[in-house]
Design a protein around this motif. Structure first.
Motif, PDB file in Angstrom:
ATOM      1  N   ALA B  45     -17.141 -31.862 -12.937  1.00 60.62           N
ATOM      2  CA  ALA B  45     -16.735 -32.377 -14.247  1.00 60.62           C
ATOM      3  C   ALA B  45     -17.649 -31.832 -15.353  1.00 60.62           C
ATOM      4  O   ALA B  45     -17.174 -31.391 -16.401  1.00 60.62           O
ATOM      5  CB  ALA B  45     -16.742 -33.903 -14.246  1.00 60.62           C
ATOM      6  N   VAL B  46     -18.951 -31.828 -15.085  1.00 61.97           N
ATOM      7  CA  VAL B  46     -19.891 -31.384 -16.123  1.00 61.97           C
ATOM      8  C   VAL B  46     -19.787 -29.867 -16.342  1.00 61.97           C
ATOM      9  O   VAL B  46     -19.720 -29.401 -17.480  1.00 61.97           O
ATOM     10  CB  VAL B  46     -21.346 -31.811 -15.789  1.00 61.97           C
ATOM     11  N   PHE B  47     -19.739 -29.104 -15.249  1.00 63.07           N
ATOM     12  CA  PHE B  47     -19.555 -27.642 -15.386  1.00 63.07           C
ATOM     13  C   PHE B  47     -18.275 -27.349 -16.161  1.00 63.07           C
ATOM     14  O   PHE B  47     -18.222 -26.471 -17.010  1.00 63.07           O
ATOM     15  CB  PHE B  47     -19.448 -26.967 -14.011  1.00 63.07           C
ATOM     16  N   SER B  48     -17.239 -28.090 -15.825  1.00 63.64           N
ATOM     17  CA  SER B  48     -15.937 -27.873 -16.421  1.00 63.64           C
ATOM     18  C   SER B  48     -15.968 -28.134 -17.923  1.00 63.64           C
ATOM     19  O   SER B  48     -15.378 -27.413 -18.719  1.00 63.64           O
ATOM     20  CB  SER B  48     -14.954 -28.808 -15.724  1.00 63.64           C
ATOM     21  N   GLU B  49     -16.681 -29.174 -18.301  1.00 65.40           N
ATOM     22  CA  GLU B  49     -16.710 -29.566 -19.711  1.00 65.40           C
ATOM     23  C   GLU B  49     -17.640 -28.675 -20.531  1.00 65.40           C
ATOM     24  O   GLU B  49     -17.320 -28.300 -21.654  1.00 65.40           O
ATOM     25  CB  GLU B  49     -17.165 -31.020 -19.800  1.00 65.40           C
ATOM     26  N   ARG B  50     -18.794 -28.351 -19.957  1.00 68.65           N
ATOM     27  CA  ARG B  50     -19.802 -27.650 -20.767  1.00 68.65           C
ATOM     28  C   ARG B  50     -19.963 -26.187 -20.429  1.00 68.65           C
ATOM     29  O   ARG B  50     -20.644 -25.455 -21.148  1.00 68.65           O
ATOM     30  CB  ARG B  50     -21.173 -28.309 -20.560  1.00 68.65           C
ATOM     31  N   GLY B  51     -19.435 -25.760 -19.295  1.00 69.04           N
ATOM     32  CA  GLY B  51     -19.694 -24.391 -18.841  1.00 69.04           C
ATOM     33  C   GLY B  51     -21.053 -24.326 -18.155  1.00 69.04           C
ATOM     34  O   GLY B  51     -21.865 -25.242 -18.268  1.00 69.04           O
ATOM     35  N   PHE B  75     -28.240 -30.246  -2.964  1.00 69.60           N
ATOM     36  CA  PHE B  75     -27.679 -28.937  -3.295  1.00 69.60           C
ATOM     37  C   PHE B  75     -28.696 -27.838  -3.580  1.00 69.60           C
ATOM     38  O   PHE B  75     -28.347 -26.674  -3.528  1.00 69.60           O
ATOM     39  CB  PHE B  75     -26.744 -29.063  -4.514  1.00 69.60           C
ATOM     40  N   GLY B  76     -29.901 -28.205  -3.952  1.00 66.74           N
ATOM     41  CA  GLY B  76     -30.864 -27.186  -4.356  1.00 66.74           C
ATOM     42  C   GLY B  76     -30.759 -26.952  -5.857  1.00 66.74           C
ATOM     43  O   GLY B  76     -30.585 -27.904  -6.623  1.00 66.74           O
ATOM     44  N   ALA B  77     -30.826 -25.671  -6.265  1.00 63.15           N
ATOM     45  CA  ALA B  77     -30.833 -25.335  -7.690  1.00 63.15           C
ATOM     46  C   ALA B  77     -29.422 -25.353  -8.289  1.00 63.15           C
ATOM     47  O   ALA B  77     -28.440 -25.518  -7.578  1.00 63.15           O
ATOM     48  CB  ALA B  77     -31.466 -23.961  -7.885  1.00 63.15           C
ATOM     49  N   LYS B  78     -29.354 -25.178  -9.597  1.00 64.05           N
ATOM     50  CA  LYS B  78     -28.073 -25.208 -10.312  1.00 64.05           C
ATOM     51  C   LYS B  78     -27.081 -24.203  -9.728  1.00 64.05           C
ATOM     52  O   LYS B  78     -25.896 -24.509  -9.570  1.00 64.05           O
ATOM     53  CB  LYS B  78     -28.316 -24.935 -11.804  1.00 64.05           C
ATOM     54  N   GLU B  79     -27.589 -23.018  -9.411  1.00 66.37           N
ATOM     55  CA  GLU B  79     -26.739 -21.987  -8.804  1.00 66.37           C
ATOM     56  C   GLU B  79     -26.000 -22.499  -7.573  1.00 66.37           C
ATOM     57  O   GLU B  79     -24.829 -22.205  -7.364  1.00 66.37           O
ATOM     58  CB  GLU B  79     -27.610 -20.835  -8.318  1.00 66.37           C
ATOM     59  N   GLN B  80     -26.726 -23.213  -6.718  1.00 67.65           N
ATOM     60  CA  GLN B  80     -26.121 -23.686  -5.468  1.00 67.65           C
ATOM     61  C   GLN B  80     -25.096 -24.793  -5.723  1.00 67.65           C
ATOM     62  O   GLN B  80     -24.115 -24.896  -5.015  1.00 67.65           O
ATOM     63  CB  GLN B  80     -27.189 -24.178  -4.484  1.00 67.65           C
ATOM     64  N   ILE B  81     -25.372 -25.621  -6.730  1.00 72.57           N
ATOM     65  CA  ILE B  81     -24.382 -26.655  -7.051  1.00 72.57           C
ATOM     66  C   ILE B  81     -23.115 -25.971  -7.550  1.00 72.57           C
ATOM     67  O   ILE B  81     -22.005 -26.364  -7.211  1.00 72.57           O
ATOM     68  CB  ILE B  81     -24.871 -27.610  -8.162  1.00 72.57           C
ATOM     69  N   PHE B  82     -23.306 -24.932  -8.364  1.00 74.16           N
ATOM     70  CA  PHE B  82     -22.149 -24.211  -8.888  1.00 74.16           C
ATOM     71  C   PHE B  82     -21.357 -23.589  -7.731  1.00 74.16           C
ATOM     72  O   PHE B  82     -20.130 -23.633  -7.716  1.00 74.16           O
ATOM     73  CB  PHE B  82     -22.615 -23.137  -9.879  1.00 74.16           C
ATOM     74  N   GLU B  83     -22.076 -23.055  -6.768  1.00 71.25           N
ATOM     75  CA  GLU B  83     -21.408 -22.455  -5.616  1.00 71.25           C
ATOM     76  C   GLU B  83     -20.591 -23.503  -4.853  1.00 71.25           C
ATOM     77  O   GLU B  83     -19.452 -23.239  -4.437  1.00 71.25           O
ATOM     78  CB  GLU B  83     -22.426 -21.802  -4.690  1.00 71.25           C
ATOM     79  N   ARG B 125      -5.304 -25.978 -11.708  1.00 70.22           N
ATOM     80  CA  ARG B 125      -5.678 -24.999 -12.737  1.00 70.22           C
ATOM     81  C   ARG B 125      -7.010 -25.331 -13.413  1.00 70.22           C
ATOM     82  O   ARG B 125      -7.849 -24.451 -13.590  1.00 70.22           O
ATOM     83  CB  ARG B 125      -4.583 -24.906 -13.807  1.00 70.22           C
ATOM     84  N   ALA B 126      -7.183 -26.577 -13.797  1.00 71.44           N
ATOM     85  CA  ALA B 126      -8.358 -26.943 -14.610  1.00 71.44           C
ATOM     86  C   ALA B 126      -9.685 -26.514 -13.971  1.00 71.44           C
ATOM     87  O   ALA B 126     -10.497 -25.858 -14.634  1.00 71.44           O
ATOM     88  CB  ALA B 126      -8.340 -28.440 -14.920  1.00 71.44           C
ATOM     89  N   PRO B 127      -9.915 -26.851 -12.694  1.00 74.86           N
ATOM     90  CA  PRO B 127     -11.203 -26.445 -12.116  1.00 74.86           C
ATOM     91  C   PRO B 127     -11.337 -24.929 -11.937  1.00 74.86           C
ATOM     92  O   PRO B 127     -12.438 -24.392 -12.107  1.00 74.86           O
ATOM     93  CB  PRO B 127     -11.226 -27.160 -10.753  1.00 74.86           C
ATOM     94  N   LEU B 128     -10.242 -24.237 -11.660  1.00 72.67           N
ATOM     95  CA  LEU B 128     -10.305 -22.777 -11.544  1.00 72.67           C
ATOM     96  C   LEU B 128     -10.670 -22.159 -12.888  1.00 72.67           C
ATOM     97  O   LEU B 128     -11.505 -21.265 -12.986  1.00 72.67           O
ATOM     98  CB  LEU B 128      -8.948 -22.217 -11.103  1.00 72.67           C
ATOM     99  N   LEU B 129     -10.023 -22.691 -13.904  1.00 68.72           N
ATOM    100  CA  LEU B 129     -10.263 -22.199 -15.251  1.00 68.72           C
ATOM    101  C   LEU B 129     -11.729 -22.400 -15.650  1.00 68.72           C
ATOM    102  O   LEU B 129     -12.354 -21.520 -16.254  1.00 68.72           O
ATOM    103  CB  LEU B 129      -9.345 -22.965 -16.206  1.00 68.72           C
ATOM    104  N   ALA B 130     -12.261 -23.553 -15.269  1.00 68.24           N
ATOM    105  CA  ALA B 130     -13.666 -23.839 -15.591  1.00 68.24           C
ATOM    106  C   ALA B 130     -14.583 -22.819 -14.931  1.00 68.24           C
ATOM    107  O   ALA B 130     -15.540 -22.339 -15.553  1.00 68.24           O
ATOM    108  CB  ALA B 130     -14.027 -25.259 -15.153  1.00 68.24           C
ATOM    109  N   VAL B 131     -14.290 -22.480 -13.690  1.00 66.26           N
ATOM    110  CA  VAL B 131     -15.123 -21.504 -12.981  1.00 66.26           C
ATOM    111  C   VAL B 131     -15.008 -20.133 -13.641  1.00 66.26           C
ATOM    112  O   VAL B 131     -16.007 -19.455 -13.874  1.00 66.26           O
ATOM    113  CB  VAL B 131     -14.705 -21.415 -11.492  1.00 66.26           C
ATOM    114  N   VAL B 132     -13.785 -19.730 -13.974  1.00 65.41           N
ATOM    115  CA  VAL B 132     -13.583 -18.423 -14.601  1.00 65.41           C
ATOM    116  C   VAL B 132     -14.303 -18.374 -15.955  1.00 65.41           C
ATOM    117  O   VAL B 132     -14.991 -17.404 -16.270  1.00 65.41           O
ATOM    118  CB  VAL B 132     -12.078 -18.117 -14.766  1.00 65.41           C
ATOM    119  N   ARG B 133     -14.174 -19.424 -16.732  1.00 70.63           N
ATOM    120  CA  ARG B 133     -14.868 -19.467 -18.034  1.00 70.63           C
ATOM    121  C   ARG B 133     -16.372 -19.321 -17.874  1.00 70.63           C
ATOM    122  O   ARG B 133     -17.016 -18.585 -18.611  1.00 70.63           O
ATOM    123  CB  ARG B 133     -14.573 -20.791 -18.742  1.00 70.63           C
ATOM    124  N   SER B 134     -16.926 -20.042 -16.913  1.00 68.75           N
ATOM    125  CA  SER B 134     -18.373 -19.945 -16.691  1.00 68.75           C
ATOM    126  C   SER B 134     -18.754 -18.531 -16.275  1.00 68.75           C
ATOM    127  O   SER B 134     -19.746 -17.978 -16.755  1.00 68.75           O
ATOM    128  CB  SER B 134     -18.817 -20.939 -15.604  1.00 68.75           C
TER     129      SER B 134
END
Lengths: 216, 216
Positions: B45-51, B75-83, B125-134
């Protein structure tokens, strides 16, 4: 671009006095023929660095070393400055109708090669990338880009295509190139990122050719 | 995802005492079987909203109502949470190798239709879009996405293709779909945005088919 922006406008007021500029270095005088260009260059730099969301008129004015009122005078709101920035960044794209006008034979190859050459060159790539990034993350920026591409590019391209669904076809061809550009230059997916331009052209040209010429 | 993340880990410490949580509402207890999922949902949710850029571990912890140390523990660092977030968002993409395994005939159409159905549905779509935007705006996010797509998708797809340049071909097919998705759902360029899925499939399927099956 509104007609008002296309002519060299008169400044709305005399040069702001040093007192009103609050000690910033002396910037361009209003009415300077280079002022508009300087603001535009600053705007492109700031949009490019921060994206549409985090760019303010104030920040552009600071980068151009002029009063924010002058930015507003020359361009209007942030949207309009962004549109003017797109105009400059997308200048290479405006050659596309010429490439089409040379006839259907080999058009896929000509377009694919031209697109890649523009994106391969860091000087033309950076500003294009900045616009795409802004449009992907901001709704207003997307609207401005869409309007620009439609008026300045798509309608002219469609004029060159004598096929049903001409506009849809032009967009699908653009989608193929956009996708390649994104994966090759932004996400840098291998082996696409390191493939030679000729390797990519060999695969992509028939796709573009089919969208723009095949009556199926 | 590292092996460590795949098992249900033990919490590094006892549940933070209410005093240490500085008056925040009582969150999950460490060791709760749903805690990891809850943090992951909050992260998405946070990645999606803020990038990616503007998301912090602290913000994720706040959204999940847990201590930041617990986010780091799972999860470890931010990178791993994003993964881990990508893993969930891209779950639909992991069906692609199955669609390929059904054989070369009609594969372009199957894939094009499947891609569009995933993007047509706002829930996927929404979560995919968030990942692509980031990934389009942040270098680290792009690297994580690239690694994920390579390991989880591309290598499996290539295993199904018995052709020279299999990986490059898979990427060009993906580029075509990515470009369509971007212009249709993000930039919303007309008429592509309002075309029916079947109209788009009719044009795009032969492109995908050619990349994935034509030995030229």
């Amino acid at each position: 671009m509104t007609p008002q922006e296309q002519q060299e406008p008169q400044a709305p007021q005399e040069t702001p006095s040093p007192k009103r500029r609050r000690g910033r270095p002396t910037g361009a005088r209003a009415g300077d023929s280079g002022t508009r260009e300087r603001i535009l260059a600053a705007a492109r730099a700031v949009f490019s660095e921060r994206g549409y969301d985090r760019t303010s008129i104030r920040a552009i004015a600071r980068a151009a070393e002029v009063d924010p009122a002058l930015v507003h005078h020359y361009f209007g709101a942030k949207e309009q400055i962004f549109e003017a920035a797109i105009e400059v960044s997308f200048a290479p794209a405006l050659s596309v109708p010429e490439l089409l006008a040379a006839g259907p034979e080999g058009v896929g190859e000509r377009l694919a090669r031209y697109f890649l050459s523009v994106w391969q060159n860091p000087v033309t790539r950076a500003p294009l990338l900045a616009v795409v990034r802004s449009a992907v993350t901001n709704e207003t920026a997307a609207t401005v880009l869409r309007g620009f591409v439609l008026r300045r590019l798509l309608l002219r391209v469609v004029g060159e295509l004598d096929l049903p669904d001409a506009r849809l076809r032009a967009e699908l061809a653009a989608a193929q190139m956009m996708g390649v550009v994104l994966m090759r230059y932004v996400l840098k997916v291998e082996p696409l990122a390191s493939a030679t331009e000729e390797e990519v052209v060999a695969y992509v040209a028939p796709t573009i050719q089919r969208y723009l010429t095949a009556a199926e």
